[in-house]
Design an enzyme around this catalytic site. Sequence first.
Site, short mmCIF file in Angstrom:
data_model
loop_
_atom_site.label_atom_id
_atom_site.label_comp_id
_atom_site.label_asym_id
_atom_site.label_seq_id
_atom_site.Cartn_x
_atom_site.Cartn_y
_atom_site.Cartn_z
N ASP A 19 20.09 -53.89 -30.47
CA ASP A 19 19.39 -55.10 -30.50
C ASP A 19 19.48 -55.98 -29.26
OD1 ASP A 19 17.76 -56.92 -31.76
OD2 ASP A 19 19.51 -57.64 -33.02
N ASN B 200 9.03 -52.83 -37.17
CA ASN B 200 8.73 -53.15 -35.71
C ASN B 200 7.15 -52.99 -35.41
OD1 ASN B 200 11.75 -51.84 -34.68
ND2 ASN B 200 11.20 -54.01 -35.14
C1 FPP Z 1 15.53 -54.40 -30.69
O1 FPP Z 1 15.65 -55.51 -29.65
C2 FPP Z 1 15.20 -53.40 -29.89
C3 FPP Z 1 14.10 -52.40 -30.27
C4 FPP Z 1 13.20 -52.80 -31.38
C5 FPP Z 1 13.62 -51.41 -29.54
C6 FPP Z 1 14.66 -50.49 -28.87
C7 FPP Z 1 14.18 -49.41 -27.89
C8 FPP Z 1 14.85 -49.27 -26.85
C9 FPP Z 1 16.29 -49.62 -26.42
C10 FPP Z 1 13.92 -48.55 -26.06
C11 FPP Z 1 14.24 -46.95 -25.52
C12 FPP Z 1 14.77 -46.22 -26.83
C13 FPP Z 1 14.77 -44.88 -26.40
C14 FPP Z 1 15.15 -43.96 -27.69
C15 FPP Z 1 14.67 -44.23 -25.02
P1 FPP Z 1 14.69 -56.73 -29.94
O2 FPP Z 1 13.44 -56.40 -29.09
O3 FPP Z 1 14.57 -56.91 -31.32
O4 FPP Z 1 15.64 -58.08 -29.04
P2 FPP Z 1 15.47 -59.38 -29.67
O5 FPP Z 1 16.12 -59.53 -31.07
O6 FPP Z 1 16.39 -59.91 -28.60
O7 FPP Z 1 14.18 -60.00 -29.63
#
Ligand code: FPP
Length: 258
Positions: A38, A86
């Site tokens: 996250d 998501n």
């Molecule tokens: C949550 O942070 C993250 C995600 C929903 C996506 C996670 C994906 C990756 C790390 C990309 C790569 C994955 C692989 C398997 C190669 P957020 O976007 O909710 O962050 P925020 O809470 O700060 O908005």
Amino acid sequence: MKLKESLGALYKKLVEIFTPDVKIDMDRVPKHIGIIMDGNGRWAKKRGLKRSDGHRAGAKTLEDITNYCGEIGVKFLTVYAFSTENWKRDKAEIDAIMELIYEYLSNMEKLLGGKDCRIRVIGDRSRLSDKLNEKILEVEKYTGDRTGPTLNIALNYGGRDEIIRAARAAALDVKEGKKSEKDIDEKYFSSLMYTGDNPEVDLIIRPSGEMRLSNFLLWQCAYSEFWFSNTCWPDFTPKHMRMAIAAYQKRNRRFGGV
Ligand code: FPP
């Protein structure tokens, strides 16, 4: 982005070098760790970058952390890459995450070279593109017989969805006479989860300051220990993993006993 990427990598190196190290007991490393990756969006916003840049930096962190977990003997690592919820995000962001995952799977031999790593994708694949599904099958096939660490990538994954699927599978087994109602116990029900043949999840890590489970591994975390950090996932380093593992090693896991 290139300059900011290099500065980000340099910052992580400096944190590794100049903050006190944390020792872990290498004989008691958790077998199975779950990570909610996250904070990518906030990390990007703070730097004036696009959310997709945050996810790209998060993918790089995943590469480093997977390699580190392999080095210290973590046998199973389950990471939350995309939840069933998501899909509510902008299409551009969703496409960017899916593309990153495709790239990661395409390059994983290079990224995780020599680690004998087994890759699995857990979650509902029916909403994923044909292109991504083909890549997943290809990677799962050629890494399937490996005996090194397993990386489970949770993609279009929801803990409740997983439990409902297991309940449906159990109901079908009973209907078809393969099981009787009494056979439905914890062991059998666990075997119906995506992680059916994995050991219990010992430790769940959530960076970025949030302290909730967000529908991740609901069944599997019944006796997991939890560790939270304010650091956003793209800034996460092996040192954070050592901090989490050191905290885990101090816990007294009683599993309901005394
Ligand atoms: C949550 O942070 C993250 C995600 C929903 C996506 C996670 C994906 C990756 C790390 C990309 C790569 C994955 C692989 C398997 C190669 P957020 O976007 O909710 O962050 P925020 O809470 O700060 O908005």
